[in-house]
Design a protein around this motif. Structure first.
Motif, PDB file in Angstrom:
ATOM      1  N   GLY A  32       0.810  -1.209   0.000  1.00 17.65           N
ATOM      2  CA  GLY A  32       0.000   0.000   0.000  1.00 17.65           C
ATOM      3  C   GLY A  32       0.843   1.258   0.000  1.00 17.65           C
ATOM      4  N   LEU A  33       1.861   1.284   0.854  1.00 24.63           N
ATOM      5  CA  LEU A  33       2.762   2.437   0.884  1.00 24.63           C
ATOM      6  C   LEU A  33       3.468   2.621  -0.450  1.00 24.63           C
ATOM      7  CD1 LEU A  33       4.352   1.983   4.423  1.00 24.63           C
ATOM      8  CD2 LEU A  33       2.813   3.828   3.700  1.00 24.63           C
ATOM      9  N   HIS A  34       3.899   1.515  -1.039  1.00 24.06           N
ATOM     10  CA  HIS A  34       4.575   1.581  -2.335  1.00 24.06           C
ATOM     11  C   HIS A  34       3.622   2.102  -3.404  1.00 24.06           C
ATOM     12  CE1 HIS A  34       6.587   0.168  -6.032  1.00 24.06           C
ATOM     13  NE2 HIS A  34       7.669   0.442  -5.349  1.00 24.06           N
ATOM     14  N   GLY A  35       2.383   1.680  -3.331  1.00 27.73           N
ATOM     15  CA  GLY A  35       1.397   2.153  -4.294  1.00 27.73           C
ATOM     16  C   GLY A  35       1.143   3.649  -4.186  1.00 27.73           C
ATOM     17  N   VAL A  36       1.281   4.190  -2.994  1.00 28.64           N
ATOM     18  CA  VAL A  36       1.048   5.619  -2.774  1.00 28.64           C
ATOM     19  C   VAL A  36       2.278   6.448  -3.115  1.00 28.64           C
ATOM     20  CG1 VAL A  36       0.621   7.357  -0.984  1.00 28.64           C
ATOM     21  CG2 VAL A  36      -0.726   5.262  -1.034  1.00 28.64           C
ATOM     22  N   GLY A  37       3.460   6.003  -2.650  1.00 29.55           N
ATOM     23  CA  GLY A  37       4.638   6.851  -2.789  1.00 29.55           C
ATOM     24  C   GLY A  37       5.881   6.192  -3.321  1.00 29.55           C
ATOM     25  N   GLY A  38       5.782   4.947  -3.782  1.00 31.03           N
ATOM     26  CA  GLY A  38       6.945   4.273  -4.347  1.00 31.03           C
ATOM     27  C   GLY A  38       8.053   4.038  -3.340  1.00 31.03           C
ATOM     28  N   ALA A  43      11.190   3.722   1.968  1.00 34.70           N
ATOM     29  CA  ALA A  43      12.452   3.984   2.674  1.00 34.70           C
ATOM     30  C   ALA A  43      12.202   4.788   3.949  1.00 34.70           C
ATOM     31  CB  ALA A  43      13.427   4.715   1.756  1.00 34.70           C
ATOM     32  N   ILE A  44      11.414   5.833   3.843  1.00 39.53           N
ATOM     33  CA  ILE A  44      11.114   6.668   5.009  1.00 39.53           C
ATOM     34  C   ILE A  44      10.357   5.854   6.062  1.00 39.53           C
ATOM     35  CG2 ILE A  44       9.733   8.642   5.794  1.00 39.53           C
ATOM     36  CD1 ILE A  44      10.426   9.927   3.005  1.00 39.53           C
ATOM     37  N   VAL A  49       9.808   3.050  11.229  1.00 41.14           N
ATOM     38  CA  VAL A  49       9.356   1.904  12.023  1.00 41.14           C
ATOM     39  C   VAL A  49      10.534   1.237  12.740  1.00 41.14           C
ATOM     40  CG1 VAL A  49       9.460  -0.019  10.361  1.00 41.14           C
ATOM     41  CG2 VAL A  49       7.631   0.061  12.033  1.00 41.14           C
ATOM     42  N   THR A  50      11.721   1.333  12.168  1.00 42.09           N
ATOM     43  CA  THR A  50      12.902   0.777  12.831  1.00 42.09           C
ATOM     44  C   THR A  50      13.238   1.583  14.084  1.00 42.09           C
ATOM     45  OG1 THR A  50      13.753  -0.113  10.757  1.00 42.09           O
ATOM     46  CG2 THR A  50      15.341   0.210  12.526  1.00 42.09           C
ATOM     47  N   VAL A  51      13.266   2.894  13.967  1.00 40.77           N
ATOM     48  CA  VAL A  51      13.560   3.750  15.124  1.00 40.77           C
ATOM     49  C   VAL A  51      12.500   3.559  16.208  1.00 40.77           C
ATOM     50  CG1 VAL A  51      13.709   6.154  15.907  1.00 40.77           C
ATOM     51  CG2 VAL A  51      14.871   5.442  13.801  1.00 40.77           C
ATOM     52  N   ILE A  52      11.241   3.594  15.812  1.00 45.58           N
ATOM     53  CA  ILE A  52      10.154   3.405  16.769  1.00 45.58           C
ATOM     54  C   ILE A  52      10.206   2.001  17.364  1.00 45.58           C
ATOM     55  CG2 ILE A  52       7.635   3.239  16.963  1.00 45.58           C
ATOM     56  CD1 ILE A  52       7.549   5.495  14.787  1.00 45.58           C
ATOM     57  N   GLY A  53      10.562   1.018  16.548  1.00 44.90           N
ATOM     58  CA  GLY A  53      10.650  -0.363  17.020  1.00 44.90           C
ATOM     59  C   GLY A  53      11.702  -0.551  18.096  1.00 44.90           C
ATOM     60  N   GLY A  79      11.793  -5.645   9.786  1.00 40.73           N
ATOM     61  CA  GLY A  79      12.561  -6.560   8.945  1.00 40.73           C
ATOM     62  C   GLY A  79      11.898  -6.829   7.607  1.00 40.73           C
ATOM     63  N   GLN A  80      10.571  -7.018   7.628  1.00 44.86           N
ATOM     64  CA  GLN A  80       9.856  -7.276   6.380  1.00 44.86           C
ATOM     65  C   GLN A  80       9.889  -6.058   5.475  1.00 44.86           C
ATOM     66  OE1 GLN A  80       8.062 -10.403   5.319  1.00 44.86           O
ATOM     67  NE2 GLN A  80       8.745  -9.159   3.611  1.00 44.86           N
ATOM     68  N   TRP A  81       9.764  -4.873   6.046  1.00 41.22           N
ATOM     69  CA  TRP A  81       9.832  -3.663   5.223  1.00 41.22           C
ATOM     70  C   TRP A  81      11.217  -3.470   4.640  1.00 41.22           C
ATOM     71  CZ3 TRP A  81       6.490   0.720   7.803  1.00 41.22           C
ATOM     72  CH2 TRP A  81       5.133   0.361   7.700  1.00 41.22           C
ATOM     73  N   LEU A  82      12.256  -3.818   5.389  1.00 46.67           N
ATOM     74  CA  LEU A  82      13.611  -3.737   4.845  1.00 46.67           C
ATOM     75  C   LEU A  82      13.765  -4.723   3.687  1.00 46.67           C
ATOM     76  CD1 LEU A  82      16.478  -2.628   4.864  1.00 46.67           C
ATOM     77  CD2 LEU A  82      17.013  -4.282   6.684  1.00 46.67           C
ATOM     78  N   ALA A  83      13.273  -5.938   3.870  1.00 49.88           N
ATOM     79  CA  ALA A  83      13.341  -6.949   2.806  1.00 49.88           C
ATOM     80  C   ALA A  83      12.604  -6.468   1.554  1.00 49.88           C
ATOM     81  CB  ALA A  83      12.744  -8.274   3.287  1.00 49.88           C
ATOM     82  N   PHE A  84      11.487  -5.769   1.732  1.00 53.91           N
ATOM     83  CA  PHE A  84      10.710  -5.229   0.614  1.00 53.91           C
ATOM     84  C   PHE A  84      11.414  -4.029  -0.012  1.00 53.91           C
ATOM     85  CE2 PHE A  84       7.506  -2.491  -1.263  1.00 53.91           C
ATOM     86  CZ  PHE A  84       6.633  -3.362  -1.895  1.00 53.91           C
ATOM     87  N   ALA A  85      12.023  -3.199   0.819  1.00 49.86           N
ATOM     88  CA  ALA A  85      12.634  -1.950   0.340  1.00 49.86           C
ATOM     89  C   ALA A  85      13.820  -2.196  -0.594  1.00 49.86           C
ATOM     90  CB  ALA A  85      13.080  -1.096   1.523  1.00 49.86           C
TER      91      ALA A  85
END
Length: 165
Positions: A32-38, A43-44, A49-53, A79-85
């Motif tokens: 969904g995020l990728h669909g909105v802002g690529g 990346a942002i 989420v890493t800092v907050i995590g 971790g999943q978002w990093l793998a996707f990014a």
């Protein structure tokens, strides 16, 4: 609020396999995020989420050294978002960042490889997991995400070499 973040707003309470559920939800959110802002938005979001995590894990596990409760899933999201990014960044770098068009093998591969590395815990993933502290809870999933993202790139290169050789 930190507890809600740590347990993925309730996703960590899903059974069985809360880590897999969290990874699946994280993947849907990443799409969904990728669909909105690529890639730039992914990346942002991944950094945020890493800092907050790290903060949420430290807060939730304060005074509980050595624990990694299965309901804490913010680490799976990071971790999943990093793998996707990582494949999203490669696609973006090649000029293909039309948000809705990230090829499905990239995000399916990111999910499968992330779960594999997160469960198997090879090398640096296992070393981070063995730290037995709040930072280790996050770090093992970030290493798993990094390895999964790199794995997707390697598999993509191999696929294209075979296909176009």
């Amino acid at each position: 609020m930190m507890r809600a973040v740590a347990i993925g707003f309730g996703v960590g309470l899903m059974r069985p396999a809360p880590g897999t559920w969290a990874s699946a939800v994280a993947l849907v959110l990443a799409l969904g995020l990728h669909g909105v802002g690529g890639f730039p938005l992914i990346a942002i979001a991944t950094v945020a989420v890493t800092v907050i995590g790290f903060r949420a894990c430290a807060s939730e596990l304060h005074g509980r050294p050595g624990e990694d409760p299965s309901e804490i899933v913010i680490d799976e999201v990071a971790g999943q978002w990093l793998a996707f990014a990582i494949p999203a960044s490669a696609f973006w770098a090649r000029g293909g960042d039309i948000p809705a068009l990230l090829p499905w093998p990239a995000w399916v591969g990111a999910f499968v490889l992330f779960r594999l590395f997160d469960i198997w815990k090879p090398w640096l993933v296992g070393r981070a997991d063995a730290r037995a502290d709040a930072a280790g809870v996050m770090l093992d999933d970030l290493w798993a995400g990094l390895f999964a993202g790199i794995g997707v790139i390697v598999l993509g290169v191999l696929y294209h070499i075979v296909l176009f050789a």
